[in-house]
Design an enzyme around this catalytic site. Structure first.
Site, PDB file in Angstrom:
ATOM      1  N   ASP B   5       7.221  82.977   7.764  1.00  0.00           N
ATOM      2  CA  ASP B   5       6.644  83.558   8.983  1.00  0.00           C
ATOM      3  C   ASP B   5       5.823  84.775   8.567  1.00  0.00           C
ATOM      4  O   ASP B   5       6.371  85.829   8.257  1.00  0.00           O
ATOM      5  CB  ASP B   5       7.819  83.944   9.913  1.00  0.00           C
ATOM      6  CG  ASP B   5       7.384  84.736  11.133  1.00  0.00           C
ATOM      7  OD1 ASP B   5       6.174  84.747  11.445  1.00  0.00           O
ATOM      8  OD2 ASP B   5       8.266  85.340  11.772  1.00  0.00           O
ATOM      9  N   GLY B   7       3.519  87.867   9.170  1.00  0.00           N
ATOM     10  CA  GLY B   7       3.083  88.831  10.173  1.00  0.00           C
ATOM     11  C   GLY B   7       1.952  89.669   9.617  1.00  0.00           C
ATOM     12  O   GLY B   7       1.388  89.361   8.567  1.00  0.00           O
ATOM     13  N   ASN B   8       1.598  90.737  10.318  1.00  0.00           N
ATOM     14  CA  ASN B   8       0.517  91.583   9.836  1.00  0.00           C
ATOM     15  C   ASN B   8       0.939  92.429   8.641  1.00  0.00           C
ATOM     16  O   ASN B   8       0.132  92.749   7.780  1.00  0.00           O
ATOM     17  CB  ASN B   8      -0.010  92.477  10.968  1.00  0.00           C
ATOM     18  CG  ASN B   8      -0.886  91.676  11.918  1.00  0.00           C
ATOM     19  OD1 ASN B   8      -1.855  91.055  11.495  1.00  0.00           O
ATOM     20  ND2 ASN B   8      -0.521  91.654  13.197  1.00  0.00           N
ATOM     21  N   ALA B  11       6.047  89.326   5.339  1.00  0.00           N
ATOM     22  CA  ALA B  11       6.273  87.879   5.350  1.00  0.00           C
ATOM     23  C   ALA B  11       7.781  87.677   5.302  1.00  0.00           C
ATOM     24  O   ALA B  11       8.464  88.228   4.439  1.00  0.00           O
ATOM     25  CB  ALA B  11       5.609  87.230   4.147  1.00  0.00           C
ATOM     26  N   ASP B  68       3.847  82.594  17.124  1.00  0.00           N
ATOM     27  CA  ASP B  68       5.272  82.910  16.982  1.00  0.00           C
ATOM     28  C   ASP B  68       6.013  82.687  18.307  1.00  0.00           C
ATOM     29  O   ASP B  68       7.111  82.113  18.341  1.00  0.00           O
ATOM     30  CB  ASP B  68       5.481  84.334  16.439  1.00  0.00           C
ATOM     31  CG  ASP B  68       4.496  85.345  17.017  1.00  0.00           C
ATOM     32  OD1 ASP B  68       3.632  84.972  17.852  1.00  0.00           O
ATOM     33  OD2 ASP B  68       4.593  86.536  16.654  1.00  0.00           O
ATOM     34  N   ASP B  83      11.866  88.312  21.857  1.00  0.00           N
ATOM     35  CA  ASP B  83      11.638  88.590  20.440  1.00  0.00           C
ATOM     36  C   ASP B  83      11.290  90.071  20.336  1.00  0.00           C
ATOM     37  O   ASP B  83      10.193  90.497  20.694  1.00  0.00           O
ATOM     38  CB  ASP B  83      10.494  87.709  19.920  1.00  0.00           C
ATOM     39  CG  ASP B  83      10.294  87.844  18.416  1.00  0.00           C
ATOM     40  OD1 ASP B  83      11.001  88.654  17.780  1.00  0.00           O
ATOM     41  OD2 ASP B  83       9.420  87.137  17.877  1.00  0.00           O
ATOM     42  N   THR B 138      17.210 116.018  28.161  1.00  0.00           N
ATOM     43  CA  THR B 138      15.987 115.372  27.689  1.00  0.00           C
ATOM     44  C   THR B 138      16.275 114.090  26.894  1.00  0.00           C
ATOM     45  O   THR B 138      15.614 113.062  27.095  1.00  0.00           O
ATOM     46  CB  THR B 138      15.176 116.342  26.801  1.00  0.00           C
ATOM     47  OG1 THR B 138      14.923 117.526  27.565  1.00  0.00           O
ATOM     48  CG2 THR B 138      13.848 115.740  26.377  1.00  0.00           C
TER      49      THR B 138
END
Lengths: 200, 200
Positions: B5, B7-8, B11, B68, B83, B138
Site C-alpha cells: 500500500d 502512500g505519499n 509504503a 484506498d 480509516d 484549555t
C-alpha cells in the site's frame, strides 16, 4: 463610550454605534479615553484605557478562560455562546453560571488544513448552505467534514438551550440551528454591560 | 503473496503474515512480484508489480473516491469504515453499495492546527480516554474539540451499523464506540480479497 476588543491581529472598535476594525499596529496608543479587553500580550503595557478584565467576575470553575469568552459569558445568563472567529469557542451558561466550554479550529483554518494534508483536498470555500446528505464527491466530503461534526457537537451540548452566535463566521453557522440568534456586536453589548454595572 | 500500500510518504508492506512500513524512497523499485495500490503520483510510472486499482469495481456514485477507500469498501458489505491516518475517511456501505462518505483531518494534524492558531492552544497529545463532560480548562477544551464532534458525527451517520476502524489512530478511536472493531490489517485483508476474486 468607546469600547475596544484587542486581538492578536486586529482591534475591533465600537464608537458611537459603529464598529470598525483596524490592524493592532495601526492603533494610536496615545489614546486614553476607552474601555478595552485584550488578549495580545505584546501590547498590554502600552494600553492607556481602562482594562475591563479586572472589573468583573463570572461564576465558573474553568481554569484559564480567555477574557473574550468571559465577557460573553457575563452577558448571557442562559444559553450556549458560539464565538466563531480564528478559533470557535463554545460556552454553556445556565442560571448565570458557566458550565464549561470547548474550543474548535476556525472554519477558514480547516480549509487550509485539508489543503496542507493533500493538494487533492484543496477546495474553494463558499457560503452556500450545505445539505449533509452523505457526500458523493471530494468537495462535499470535505464540507461535510468541516461543518457536520461541529454542528452536531454544538447540537449535542446545546439541547434545548438558545444559541447565541457572534464572530466572523457566526452568521453563517447560525443558519444550521433553529434555536439560534446571530448578534454581530455581542462582545460590545457585553462590554457595555460590564461598564454600566461595575464602573459607572 | 506480497501486498503493498503506497502512500505519499510511506509504503506499507504485507508479506508472509507480517506488516512492515518503510519510506517510499527506500523501496526497491526493481521488484516485480507484488500486488499494490498507490496514491503517490510521483512513483506511479516506476512501479513494476500488479496494480489492483483496475482489477475491481465497487457499486458507488461517488466521484473521485481514492483507491484506498475503494479497496476498503470492496471488503465490507454492510457497515461504516473509518480509516484514521493523516486524514480520517469515513465511508458507509449498505448491501454491498457505497452510500457516500466524508473526510476529516487526522488527529495529529488537529493538535498542530490548534498550536498554529495560538501558542496558548498548544497541548500535548496523550492516548487516555477522554471523558466529554463539559471542559473546565484549555487542555480539556481542545481535546473535546478534537474528539467530541468527530465521534458524534460518526455516531450520527453510523446509527446501528457496525463500525470498522483501521489506520494509525483507528484503535484509539474505536474505544469510543460500542459497535466497533479495530482491524489493523484491514487494507491487506481487502487487497487479498481483490486478488483472490479477480486475479487468481
Amino acid at each position: 463610550m468607546k469600547l475596544i476588543d484587542f486581538g492578536n491581529t486586529n482591534a475591533k472598535i465600537y464608537h458611537e454605534g459603529k464598529i470598525t476594525t483596524i490592524k493592532v499596529e495601526e492603533f494610536d496608543f496615545s489614546q486614553k479615553d476607552f474601555y478595552y479587553i485584550n488578549v495580545n500580550e505584546s501590547i498590554k503595557d502600552k494600553l492607556k484605557g481602562i482594562n475591563l478584565e479586572d472589573k468583573f467576575t463570572i461564576n465558573s470553575n474553568y481554569k484559564g478562560l480567555g477574557v473574550d469568552r468571559k465577557v460573553l459569558c457575563y452577558y448571557i445568563n442562559d444559553g450556549v455562546i458560539v464565538d466563531a472567529g480564528t478559533a470557535i469557542t463554545v460556552d454553556v451558561m445556565r442560571d448565570g453560571a458557566h458550565e464549561g466550554g470547548f474550543i474548535y479550529p476556525g472554519i477558514a483554518s480547516f480549509y487550509n488544513l485539508y489543503k496542507d494534508i493533500s493538494p487533492l483536498l484543496k477546495i474553494q470555500r463558499d457560503s452556500s448552505i450545505k445539505s449533509f446528505s452523505l457526500p458523493q464527491n471530494t468537495t462535499q466530503a470535505i464540507e461535510f467534514g468541516i461543518y457536520y461534526p461541529l454542528i452536531n457537537g454544538i447540537k449535542e451540548i446545546s439541547k434545548d438551550y438558545k444559541i447565541y452566535f457572534c464572530g466572523g463566521d457566526g452568521k453563517e453557522l447560525s443558519n444550521y440551528f433553529e434555536n439560534a440568534t446571530y448578534i454581530e456586536d455581542l462582545i460590545f453589548k457585553a462590554m457595555r454591560k460590564i461598564v454600566e454595572e461595575n464602573i459607572c
